[in-house]
Structures are given as C-alpha cells and as structure tokens.
Design a protein around this motif. Structure first.
Motif, PDB file in Angstrom:
ATOM      1  N   VAL A   1      31.926   1.105 -17.553  1.00 52.29           N
ATOM      2  CA  VAL A   1      31.047   1.141 -18.733  1.00 52.29           C
ATOM      3  C   VAL A   1      30.729   2.578 -19.138  1.00 52.29           C
ATOM      4  O   VAL A   1      30.874   3.520 -18.358  1.00 52.29           O
ATOM      5  CB  VAL A   1      29.723   0.382 -18.468  1.00 52.29           C
ATOM      6  CG1 VAL A   1      29.989  -1.085 -18.228  1.00 52.29           C
ATOM      7  CG2 VAL A   1      28.966   0.995 -17.290  1.00 52.29           C
ATOM      8  N   LYS A   2      30.260   2.714 -20.361  1.00 50.60           N
ATOM      9  CA  LYS A   2      29.853   4.027 -20.854  1.00 50.60           C
ATOM     10  C   LYS A   2      28.469   4.416 -20.365  1.00 50.60           C
ATOM     11  O   LYS A   2      28.167   5.592 -20.161  1.00 50.60           O
ATOM     12  CB  LYS A   2      29.852   4.034 -22.385  1.00 50.60           C
ATOM     13  CG  LYS A   2      31.231   4.085 -23.016  1.00 50.60           C
ATOM     14  CD  LYS A   2      31.114   4.215 -24.528  1.00 50.60           C
ATOM     15  CE  LYS A   2      32.476   4.347 -25.173  1.00 50.60           C
ATOM     16  NZ  LYS A   2      32.382   4.471 -26.646  1.00 50.60           N
ATOM     17  N   ASP A   3      27.600   3.423 -20.195  1.00 54.15           N
ATOM     18  CA  ASP A   3      26.210   3.695 -19.838  1.00 54.15           C
ATOM     19  C   ASP A   3      25.812   2.795 -18.672  1.00 54.15           C
ATOM     20  O   ASP A   3      25.835   1.572 -18.792  1.00 54.15           O
ATOM     21  CB  ASP A   3      25.312   3.434 -21.040  1.00 54.15           C
ATOM     22  CG  ASP A   3      23.863   3.818 -20.772  1.00 54.15           C
ATOM     23  OD1 ASP A   3      23.145   3.004 -20.152  1.00 54.15           O
ATOM     24  OD2 ASP A   3      23.452   4.919 -21.175  1.00 54.15           O
ATOM     25  N   LEU A   4      25.461   3.397 -17.554  1.00 48.39           N
ATOM     26  CA  LEU A   4      25.161   2.637 -16.344  1.00 48.39           C
ATOM     27  C   LEU A   4      23.769   2.968 -15.832  1.00 48.39           C
ATOM     28  O   LEU A   4      23.369   4.137 -15.775  1.00 48.39           O
ATOM     29  CB  LEU A   4      26.183   2.949 -15.245  1.00 48.39           C
ATOM     30  CG  LEU A   4      25.967   2.254 -13.896  1.00 48.39           C
ATOM     31  CD1 LEU A   4      26.151   0.746 -14.028  1.00 48.39           C
ATOM     32  CD2 LEU A   4      26.909   2.814 -12.840  1.00 48.39           C
ATOM     33  N   THR A   5      23.042   1.927 -15.423  1.00 54.27           N
ATOM     34  CA  THR A   5      21.749   2.102 -14.765  1.00 54.27           C
ATOM     35  C   THR A   5      21.824   1.479 -13.376  1.00 54.27           C
ATOM     36  O   THR A   5      22.251   0.332 -13.226  1.00 54.27           O
ATOM     37  CB  THR A   5      20.613   1.420 -15.551  1.00 54.27           C
ATOM     38  OG1 THR A   5      20.535   1.993 -16.859  1.00 54.27           O
ATOM     39  CG2 THR A   5      19.278   1.613 -14.848  1.00 54.27           C
ATOM     40  N   VAL A   6      21.426   2.241 -12.385  1.00 56.44           N
ATOM     41  CA  VAL A   6      21.329   1.748 -11.012  1.00 56.44           C
ATOM     42  C   VAL A   6      19.857   1.533 -10.696  1.00 56.44           C
ATOM     43  O   VAL A   6      19.048   2.454 -10.820  1.00 56.44           O
ATOM     44  CB  VAL A   6      21.943   2.742 -10.009  1.00 56.44           C
ATOM     45  CG1 VAL A   6      21.706   2.272  -8.572  1.00 56.44           C
ATOM     46  CG2 VAL A   6      23.431   2.900 -10.269  1.00 56.44           C
ATOM     47  N   VAL A   7      19.512   0.299 -10.315  1.00 50.15           N
ATOM     48  CA  VAL A   7      18.135  -0.038  -9.989  1.00 50.15           C
ATOM     49  C   VAL A   7      18.000  -0.132  -8.472  1.00 50.15           C
ATOM     50  O   VAL A   7      18.666  -0.938  -7.823  1.00 50.15           O
ATOM     51  CB  VAL A   7      17.718  -1.373 -10.631  1.00 50.15           C
ATOM     52  CG1 VAL A   7      16.270  -1.706 -10.277  1.00 50.15           C
ATOM     53  CG2 VAL A   7      17.899  -1.322 -12.146  1.00 50.15           C
ATOM     54  N   VAL A   8      17.143   0.704  -7.915  1.00 47.26           N
ATOM     55  CA  VAL A   8      16.859   0.688  -6.481  1.00 47.26           C
ATOM     56  C   VAL A   8      15.588  -0.132  -6.285  1.00 47.26           C
ATOM     57  O   VAL A   8      14.488   0.318  -6.592  1.00 47.26           O
ATOM     58  CB  VAL A   8      16.673   2.108  -5.925  1.00 47.26           C
ATOM     59  CG1 VAL A   8      16.459   2.072  -4.417  1.00 47.26           C
ATOM     60  CG2 VAL A   8      17.879   2.981  -6.269  1.00 47.26           C
ATOM     61  N   GLY A   9      15.747  -1.363  -5.787  1.00 44.46           N
ATOM     62  CA  GLY A   9      14.603  -2.245  -5.585  1.00 44.46           C
ATOM     63  C   GLY A   9      14.110  -2.192  -4.154  1.00 44.46           C
ATOM     64  O   GLY A   9      14.873  -2.445  -3.221  1.00 44.46           O
ATOM     65  N   THR A  10      12.841  -1.845  -3.969  1.00 41.69           N
ATOM     66  CA  THR A  10      12.319  -1.657  -2.614  1.00 41.69           C
ATOM     67  C   THR A  10      10.974  -2.340  -2.433  1.00 41.69           C
ATOM     68  O   THR A  10      10.234  -2.574  -3.396  1.00 41.69           O
ATOM     69  CB  THR A  10      12.158  -0.160  -2.284  1.00 41.69           C
ATOM     70  OG1 THR A  10      11.085   0.398  -3.064  1.00 41.69           O
ATOM     71  CG2 THR A  10      13.440   0.624  -2.579  1.00 41.69           C
ATOM     72  N   LEU A  11      10.677  -2.651  -1.169  1.00 41.91           N
ATOM     73  CA  LEU A  11       9.383  -3.209  -0.779  1.00 41.91           C
ATOM     74  C   LEU A  11       8.712  -2.264   0.210  1.00 41.91           C
ATOM     75  O   LEU A  11       9.387  -1.571   0.985  1.00 41.91           O
ATOM     76  CB  LEU A  11       9.572  -4.579  -0.127  1.00 41.91           C
ATOM     77  CG  LEU A  11      10.254  -5.669  -0.959  1.00 41.91           C
ATOM     78  CD1 LEU A  11      10.453  -6.923  -0.108  1.00 41.91           C
ATOM     79  CD2 LEU A  11       9.442  -5.991  -2.199  1.00 41.91           C
ATOM     80  N   LYS A  12       7.401  -2.248   0.230  1.00 40.19           N
ATOM     81  CA  LYS A  12       6.669  -1.350   1.122  1.00 40.19           C
ATOM     82  C   LYS A  12       6.956  -1.628   2.591  1.00 40.19           C
ATOM     83  O   LYS A  12       6.964  -0.715   3.420  1.00 40.19           O
ATOM     84  CB  LYS A  12       5.168  -1.458   0.866  1.00 40.19           C
ATOM     85  CG  LYS A  12       4.718  -0.909  -0.468  1.00 40.19           C
ATOM     86  CD  LYS A  12       3.218  -1.074  -0.655  1.00 40.19           C
ATOM     87  CE  LYS A  12       2.762  -0.534  -1.997  1.00 40.19           C
ATOM     88  NZ  LYS A  12       1.295  -0.730  -2.196  1.00 40.19           N
ATOM     89  N   ALA A  13       7.196  -2.889   2.948  1.00 37.97           N
ATOM     90  CA  ALA A  13       7.336  -3.264   4.353  1.00 37.97           C
ATOM     91  C   ALA A  13       8.743  -3.036   4.907  1.00 37.97           C
ATOM     92  O   ALA A  13       8.973  -3.238   6.099  1.00 37.97           O
ATOM     93  CB  ALA A  13       6.961  -4.733   4.542  1.00 37.97           C
ATOM     94  N   GLU A  14       9.664  -2.604   4.099  1.00 31.81           N
ATOM     95  CA  GLU A  14      11.045  -2.454   4.565  1.00 31.81           C
ATOM     96  C   GLU A  14      11.185  -1.256   5.504  1.00 31.81           C
ATOM     97  O   GLU A  14      10.442  -0.276   5.398  1.00 31.81           O
ATOM     98  CB  GLU A  14      11.985  -2.340   3.367  1.00 31.81           C
ATOM     99  CG  GLU A  14      12.131  -3.662   2.638  1.00 31.81           C
ATOM    100  CD  GLU A  14      12.829  -3.559   1.297  1.00 31.81           C
ATOM    101  OE1 GLU A  14      13.364  -4.588   0.850  1.00 31.81           O
ATOM    102  OE2 GLU A  14      12.825  -2.460   0.706  1.00 31.81           O
ATOM    103  N   PRO A  15      12.144  -1.310   6.444  1.00 30.48           N
ATOM    104  CA  PRO A  15      12.207  -0.312   7.513  1.00 30.48           C
ATOM    105  C   PRO A  15      12.566   1.102   7.066  1.00 30.48           C
ATOM    106  O   PRO A  15      12.170   2.067   7.717  1.00 30.48           O
ATOM    107  CB  PRO A  15      13.278  -0.877   8.456  1.00 30.48           C
ATOM    108  CG  PRO A  15      14.084  -1.821   7.627  1.00 30.48           C
ATOM    109  CD  PRO A  15      13.119  -2.392   6.637  1.00 30.48           C
ATOM    110  N   ILE A  16      13.312   1.255   5.981  1.00 28.79           N
ATOM    111  CA  ILE A  16      13.647   2.590   5.479  1.00 28.79           C
ATOM    112  C   ILE A  16      12.829   2.817   4.208  1.00 28.79           C
ATOM    113  O   ILE A  16      12.902   2.010   3.277  1.00 28.79           O
ATOM    114  CB  ILE A  16      15.149   2.724   5.185  1.00 28.79           C
ATOM    115  CG1 ILE A  16      15.969   2.435   6.442  1.00 28.79           C
ATOM    116  CG2 ILE A  16      15.464   4.127   4.664  1.00 28.79           C
ATOM    117  CD1 ILE A  16      17.466   2.465   6.226  1.00 28.79           C
TER     118      ILE A  16
END
Length: 340
Positions: free
Chosen positions: A41-56
């Motif tokens: 694609v010409k235009d890409l968005t990467v969404v990083v979805g995170t939770l507070k309780a996750e190990p990293i």
C-alpha cells in the motif's frame, strides 16, 4: 532495473492499510508482516495495542516499532479492551470503535498473520490480506520468544535484543585476570565484550593525572559502551567491570563518590557477577595503583555485592579453573525456560 525503478514503473502500491499487533516482542516475523504491507500500500498505519498488565511494557514495544519503521505511521492504542471474543458480547464493536479513533483514515486493507484478521477487516469495512499465517517464511512467535529467547535469538531485531540479553560483569581487584577472562568468555559464547573504560581514559590522559571528575567520565563511558555494544550481543554480553566498580574506586582514591554515579550503580544490575579472587601474582601495569591493597579491595567488592543482594560467583584457582567455572555459571543463565 533497480527495485526503485520497478516500484515507480509498476505502481503496484495503492490504497491505505493497517497492521494491528501486540508485538510482544517485535520479531522478524513482524518485520516481514509490516514490510509486506508497506510494499503493498501507499499509506500504512501500524497499531501497537497494549495492556498495562502485559509482561513487556507497552511504551517500550511502541518505541521499538517506531525505531524499526521510522517511515511508517506507528500509533499506540492503550485502551483496556477485551482480548478474545468470548470475553465480551460487543468484542468486535469495541475494537472497531478503538481503531477508528486512532486510525487517520479507514483502511482499505488489513494485513495479519493470524486468523482474526479476516473478521477484523470485515468489521472495519476493509479487505483482508493474509501474510504468512502458516509461519512458513519466518517460523517464530512472540510466545516462543518469551518462553525461550535463547533458542530464537536470531529472530530478534537489534533494538529488541538488549531487553532479553543476559548481562555478566567480571568484577574485582586489579591484576586478577578480569580483562583476559572477559575476552575469553566473549570468544567462547561468540558474543561481544565491553572493555574497561577507565583503562581507555587513563591511558589517554595519563595514569598520574587522575582526578575526581574523571570518575564521572569513567562511569559515563562505561555505560555508553555497554549500551552501544549490547545490541550486537549473542544472548549474553560480558562486561569488564561496571559502574559499581567506579563507586568503589572513587571512595578508595578520593574518599567520596559523586551522587549521580551512585544512582547509576544502583539502577544498573546484572544477571551475574564473576568476582575474581586475589590468589594470583600481581603484574605491574601503568594503570594499576594498589599492589598491596588487593585483599582489602576484594573485601570491598564482595561486600558491595552482598549488601545489594546481587548474584555472584567467586573465582579462584588457575586461569583455566576460573574460566571453566565462569563458563558453567554463564551457561546456567542461558538454559531454556530462563528467559525474561
């Protein structure tokens, strides 16, 4: 014809796309996924979805993805959303609304290496583009890496490696074989070593010109070297001394230590210290200062480790005996199931 000329002539990159992931941690499978989408694609968005309780920590994963893809729009989604459809009857509605809020435009395509991508694309009104769902191109997963990073080390990008790398510090008095042992261990484990920055600085400046201000320079140089070299580590990095050593030298020579050095020494911990005993001959050197105080310096070193509860192995005996015991201690850090 170059890749660039083919891209311009073919004009295959069209539309907008989205990649959603936890990236816990980012690995070469994720790199392939994002680079595939970027070429599609010409235009890409990467969404990083995170939770507070996750190990990293989520912020760390977001920063990793930004570093890996500076030419891609990377956004951080921190909504505490359900993670599986059975957890909430409006699961897909919740995710649709969250993504619409952070995406700049509705995506034409959703790229994923997981089966959920098809349903996600449907709720967003996009087309699903599957990428390496069978893990044929890059046979790894975030779960596998978290469980055993050492086996899957080759799949970790350089910016992620410092998080998982084991750190070993060779620690102790002068003329006890620290530099030689550091180099020998690094060669055995096919990894990088961090040289003693105090020696580098004082050989340049002159051993007889050391002053209190040099302690800060030494500490900063030691930290900078370690943080620069750890990205090239192969599972473990071997350090010839650390900032805690600098605090001891500062106290011995000047009777005080700058507070910033003390703070850094407390903040930086190591998975293992290898404490070198003084049962070997003294060898004179222009940047060695205390031939008659090695025993008292050793006591200071051991007390510093004990008082902080830091894990250490004391090495005595011949050079080969020291190396064998050190090698076994480092190997124990790299057993499967001992990852972060």
């Amino acid at each position: 014809m170059s890749t660039k000329s083919i891209r311009v002539a073919g004009g295959a990159r069209q539309g907008t796309g989205m990649v959603l992931g936890k990236f816990m941690p980012p690995h070469l499978g994720h790199v392939f996924l994002v680079e595939f989408a970027r070429e599609y694609v010409k235009d890409l968005t990467v969404v990083v979805g995170t939770l507070k309780a996750e190990p990293i920590p989520g912020e760390l994963r977001y920063e990793w993805m930004r570093e890996l893809f500076p030419d891609v729009r990377v956004v951080h989604l921190t909504d505490e959303n359900p993670q599986y459809p059975h957890e909430h009857p409006q699961f897909w509605d919740i995710w649709r609304d969250s993504l619409r809020r952070v995406l700049p435009v509705k995506p034409d395509y959703v790229f994923a290496s997981e089966g959920y991508g098809a349903k996600l694309a449907e709720v967003l009104g996009a087309e699903f583009v599957p990428v390496d769902i069978a893990r044929g191109a890059v046979p790894v997963s975030g779960t596998a890496i978290r469980n055993d990073p050492w086996t899957h080390w080759r799949y970790l990008p350089r910016c992620v490696r410092p998080y998982f790398a084991r750190r070993v510090c060779v620690f102790g008095p002068e003329s006890t074989g620290k530099s030689t042992l550091t180099k020998r261990l690094a060669e055995h484990f096919e990894t990088v070593m961090v040289p003693e920055y105090a020696r580098i600085l004082l050989e340049h400046k002159g051993p007889d010109k050391m002053e209190l201000a040099d302690m800060t320079r030494i500490a900063r140089g030691q930290v900078a070297a370690e943080d620069a070299l750890v990205r090239g580590a192969n599972r473990v990095i071997i350090c010839d001394t650390d900032v805690l050593t600098t605090t001891i030298w500062s106290e011995v020579f000047f009777g005080e230590c700058p507070e910033l050095i003390r703070q850094e020494a407390e903040r930086r911990d190591y998975d293992l210290y290898l404490l070198t005993d003084v049962d070997v001959p003294w060898v004179a050197d222009p940047v060695r200062y205390l031939p008659n105080e090695r025993i008292s310096f050793l006591e200071r070193c051991e007390n510093a480790l004990k008082s902080r509860g830091r894990r250490y192995v004391k090495l005595s005996g011949s050079w080969d005996e020291r190396f064998e015991r050190a090698k076994e201690a480092v190997e124990s850090l790299l057993k499967p199931g001992t990852g972060t």
